[in-house]
Every structure is written in structure tokens, then in C-alpha cells.
Design an enzyme around this catalytic site. Sequence first.
Site, PDB file in Angstrom:
ATOM      1  N   ARG A  50      -0.055  21.785   6.371  1.00  0.00           N
ATOM      2  CA  ARG A  50      -1.428  21.339   6.579  1.00  0.00           C
ATOM      3  C   ARG A  50      -2.355  22.520   6.867  1.00  0.00           C
ATOM      4  O   ARG A  50      -3.562  22.473   6.621  1.00  0.00           O
ATOM      5  CB  ARG A  50      -1.503  20.308   7.717  1.00  0.00           C
ATOM      6  CG  ARG A  50      -2.750  19.438   7.658  1.00  0.00           C
ATOM      7  CD  ARG A  50      -2.995  18.679   8.948  1.00  0.00           C
ATOM      8  NE  ARG A  50      -3.085  19.593  10.061  1.00  0.00           N
ATOM      9  CZ  ARG A  50      -2.329  19.557  11.151  1.00  0.00           C
ATOM     10  NH1 ARG A  50      -1.418  18.621  11.300  1.00  0.00           N
ATOM     11  NH2 ARG A  50      -2.484  20.452  12.096  1.00  0.00           N
ATOM     12  N   TYR A 103     -24.674  13.075  -6.447  1.00  0.00           N
ATOM     13  CA  TYR A 103     -23.540  12.168  -6.646  1.00  0.00           C
ATOM     14  C   TYR A 103     -23.593  11.050  -5.601  1.00  0.00           C
ATOM     15  O   TYR A 103     -23.889  11.303  -4.430  1.00  0.00           O
ATOM     16  CB  TYR A 103     -22.270  13.006  -6.490  1.00  0.00           C
ATOM     17  CG  TYR A 103     -20.977  12.252  -6.605  1.00  0.00           C
ATOM     18  CD1 TYR A 103     -20.589  11.672  -7.806  1.00  0.00           C
ATOM     19  CD2 TYR A 103     -20.116  12.161  -5.521  1.00  0.00           C
ATOM     20  CE1 TYR A 103     -19.386  10.998  -7.906  1.00  0.00           C
ATOM     21  CE2 TYR A 103     -18.899  11.497  -5.622  1.00  0.00           C
ATOM     22  CZ  TYR A 103     -18.549  10.912  -6.812  1.00  0.00           C
ATOM     23  OH  TYR A 103     -17.350  10.251  -6.903  1.00  0.00           O
ATOM     24  N   ASP A 175     -23.367  22.128  -5.560  1.00  0.00           N
ATOM     25  CA  ASP A 175     -22.232  21.389  -6.107  1.00  0.00           C
ATOM     26  C   ASP A 175     -22.231  21.654  -7.613  1.00  0.00           C
ATOM     27  O   ASP A 175     -23.125  21.218  -8.334  1.00  0.00           O
ATOM     28  CB  ASP A 175     -22.403  19.894  -5.786  1.00  0.00           C
ATOM     29  CG  ASP A 175     -21.252  19.035  -6.324  1.00  0.00           C
ATOM     30  OD1 ASP A 175     -20.596  19.465  -7.291  1.00  0.00           O
ATOM     31  OD2 ASP A 175     -21.041  17.932  -5.792  1.00  0.00           O
ATOM     32  N   LYS A 200     -12.546  16.350 -11.676  1.00  0.00           N
ATOM     33  CA  LYS A 200     -13.254  16.135 -12.939  1.00  0.00           C
ATOM     34  C   LYS A 200     -12.844  17.212 -13.957  1.00  0.00           C
ATOM     35  O   LYS A 200     -11.697  17.279 -14.322  1.00  0.00           O
ATOM     36  CB  LYS A 200     -14.757  16.145 -12.693  1.00  0.00           C
ATOM     37  CG  LYS A 200     -15.202  15.344 -11.471  1.00  0.00           C
ATOM     38  CD  LYS A 200     -15.089  13.833 -11.678  1.00  0.00           C
ATOM     39  CE  LYS A 200     -15.294  13.049 -10.397  1.00  0.00           C
ATOM     40  NZ  LYS A 200     -16.576  13.268  -9.746  1.00  0.00           N
TER      41      LYS A 200
HETATM   42  C1  LIG Z   1     -16.764  13.402  -8.319  1.00  0.00           C
HETATM   43  C2  LIG Z   1     -17.792  14.229  -7.684  1.00  0.00           C
HETATM   44  C3  LIG Z   1     -17.697  14.589  -6.329  1.00  0.00           C
HETATM   45  C4  LIG Z   1     -16.569  14.101  -5.445  1.00  0.00           C
HETATM   46  O1  LIG Z   1     -15.336  14.571  -5.851  1.00  0.00           O
HETATM   47  P1  LIG Z   1     -13.967  13.772  -5.527  1.00  0.00           P
HETATM   48  O2  LIG Z   1     -12.923  14.745  -5.956  1.00  0.00           O
HETATM   49  O3  LIG Z   1     -13.994  12.517  -6.335  1.00  0.00           O
HETATM   50  O4  LIG Z   1     -13.967  13.512  -4.074  1.00  0.00           O
HETATM   51  C5  LIG Z   1     -18.681  15.381  -5.795  1.00  0.00           C
HETATM   52  N1  LIG Z   1     -19.729  15.799  -6.532  1.00  0.00           N
HETATM   53  C6  LIG Z   1     -19.846  15.487  -7.833  1.00  0.00           C
HETATM   54  C7  LIG Z   1     -21.011  16.000  -8.597  1.00  0.00           C
HETATM   55  C8  LIG Z   1     -18.899  14.690  -8.457  1.00  0.00           C
HETATM   56  O5  LIG Z   1     -19.039  14.350  -9.745  1.00  0.00           O
END
Ligand SMILES: *Cc1c(COP(=O)(O)O)cnc(C)c1O
Length: 383
Positions: A50, A103, A175, A200
Site C-alpha cells: 500500500r 468530467y 486533467d 481511458k
Molecule cells: C474518466 C475520467 C476521470 C476519472 O477517471 P477514473 O479512472 O474513471 O476514476 C477524470 N477525468 C476525466 C476527464 C475522465 O474522463
Amino acid sequence: MPERRTPPAELGQSRPLAPPIYVSSVYALPDLDALDRIMEGIEAGFIYARDAHPNALQLAERLAELENGASAVMCASGMAAISSLLIALLRQGDRIVISDQLYGKSLQLFESHLNRFGIQTSFVDALDPAQVRASLAKPARILFVETLSNPMLRVADLETLANLAHEQDCLFVVDNTFATPILVRPLDHGADVVVESLTKLMGGHSDVTLGVVISRGTLAEQIAAIVSTWGFFASPFDCWLAARGLATLSLRMRAASNNARILADWLKEQAGVVRVIYPGLVEHPDHALAGRLFNGGFGSVLCFELVSGREAVNRFMRLAQRIPFSPSLGDTTTTCSHPALTSHRFMDPEVKRRLGIGDGLIRLSVGVEQVDQIKAELAKGLK
Ligand SMILES: *Cc1c(COP(=O)(O)O)cnc(C)c1O
């Protein structure tokens, strides 16, 4: 990686070319002196998964390199990455400024959870520098935006926003999930911290849930401490899969961006399609900015709107069987999603209308197939 220096005895002189997965949740140490040396950072080594494990460290190093950061920390998901960052940086009474087109889950986190801890969130239209400047006139700790917004694919003017934030001693956090470091490295354009969901495009095969925080400075130690104490750590297997996905990231991004550009032009000519949203199209409001900011492409996501709304979308989904309706993005396979009923389902209907997220809007995550195959399948759906 410790095993580079001292290969396990059973392997002799050879080493596996593919990285091993270290599933162990705990490590064995020779004695207390070794424990001290590891705990004090004098010697490499692991104690408890962890806190740190080889697959996460290896992947974090590669990601820091890809984004041109000083260091990176792996987290259990994109949301865990964002949460770790916020917990590391914010304290009661702080204020943050965020783009109003984030998001959905990020919006929920900022809107409904942070305020319980006495943190105030202000929303801005990040496309309007005057509005951002006005909001930052009041002290703020963080300005948070996305490189490419969902689903309108608006592009953040990173350098302008970085300057506005830095004039006010505010950290600029980006992000970069929809763009990936192949299109743009926000740290090279003034961002202080980048967060990304590897779930993604970066993982790229819809088989991992993972996130990362990458920074220029010494933030990594603080983030790593949060990940360990709040329990946001990334599993070894997911890190291992993501490392495998990363090996083809640049190939996948280029192929998918290329396909997306061809499909955007083609979709514009199809009967029943009212409009196509893609930064690679000259009519997209951020086409010029995207051209300057992005490296050889406009991304793998596009949206198109069908003339007769929900019914047409249902027909499309039933007829274009090989373009699965799957509310995520970034697979090697082309998939589609429906922003109005998935990512933006709980958004105020008035705001939805203002942003142009109607019932006929389909978001396409373009894959790396032969473009003619995707076209043929789209054509079935549009019949
Ligand atoms: C999917 C996504 C997230 C969150 O990611 P997870 O791995 O699903 O927690 C954050 N920001 C954007 C732009 C996303 O598309």
C-alpha cells in the site's frame, strides 16, 4: 528497480525482458538494519504494497518521463488521483476555482463533497480569461481545468490560464485525460500538476482502472503519503497492464486521431447528421488554438448530432452493432456514448441546453481499426 542491480539467484545471468508482476502485499527483509536503511531511503527496497510496490514505481517513472514531470504517483483511479491531490494541497477555509465543464464525477467531488470540509469552490467558464482573472482576484489555492472538455471538446488555453494562476500565486492543475501526453504535455505549457485517468486512452484496452498525479516539483512525496494513509494505492496487476498499454500509446493515438479526422469530415456529409464537433474541423471554435497547442493531431474523440433525437440515437445503436454503446472512451475499438443520458445525466437541463448537449448527440471514441470499417458501420447506423 532493485532487481536490475541484483537479479534473483534463480534467474542466473538472465533477466525477463517483459516486466514481472509483483503481487506480494508485503515484503520480507533480512534484518532490522536493512529495515532502517529502506525506511530512511538510503537503500532501495519495499516493505508494504500500500506504501509502494515495484509495478507502481516503474509505471510512475515512465509516466513522469512522458509528461516531462519531475515525479509521478500512481493511484487507484483517476478520481483517486484527483482526491489525493486535493487532500494533499487543501485545508479548511481554502478556495479553489474550477472550470464549469469538468468530467461529471469531478464536478460532483468539487460541488458536493469538498464543501463538507470547509472548502469553497468557484466555477468559471475557463474559455473566458476575463472571468478567470476576476475569479482569481479573490485568493485561491488551485485553478483546475481539463485540456479537452467533454463532450464539446473545447480546448483550454493552457499558457494564458497558467499565467493568470501564477500572477495570483495559485497552482494550475490540468486533467489531461482526453488529450494524453501524445497530444500535449501541460507541464511544458505552464501547468504545475497534471492528473490523468489511465482507465481511458492511456491504458487503452478497457481493462484497467488507474490514475496518476504528475508534478514538476516535490509534490510527489506529499501525494505518496496521502495515497498510503488514505488507501488510494494502485494494484500491481493494473499497473502492469497499463504499462503494456502505454507501449503502444503513441501508435494508438496517432492512428485514432487520423481516423477521427477522416470520420469528422465524412460525417458532415451524411444525411440525418445536423452537426459534427471535432477540434480538427475548421469550424470548431478552438481549431486554431488546438493546432498550436497539440502535437500532430486533434484527438480521438468526436461528437455528432442526429436530427431526430433519442429515437434516431436508439436506431443508430441497434443498427451499428459493431460500435458498442459503452459510456467510456479510449479503447482500441470504436465505441459510442450518449452524453445527455450518461456523463451529463444529472446536469441541470437548462445548463445542458446552454452547452448544446441534446438528446440527439452521440460521442464517438474513435478506435484504431481500418477507417473504412468504421465508416461502413457508421453508415449502417445512419441508414
Ligand atoms: C474518466 C475520467 C476521470 C476519472 O477517471 P477514473 O479512472 O474513471 O476514476 C477524470 N477525468 C476525466 C476527464 C475522465 O474522463
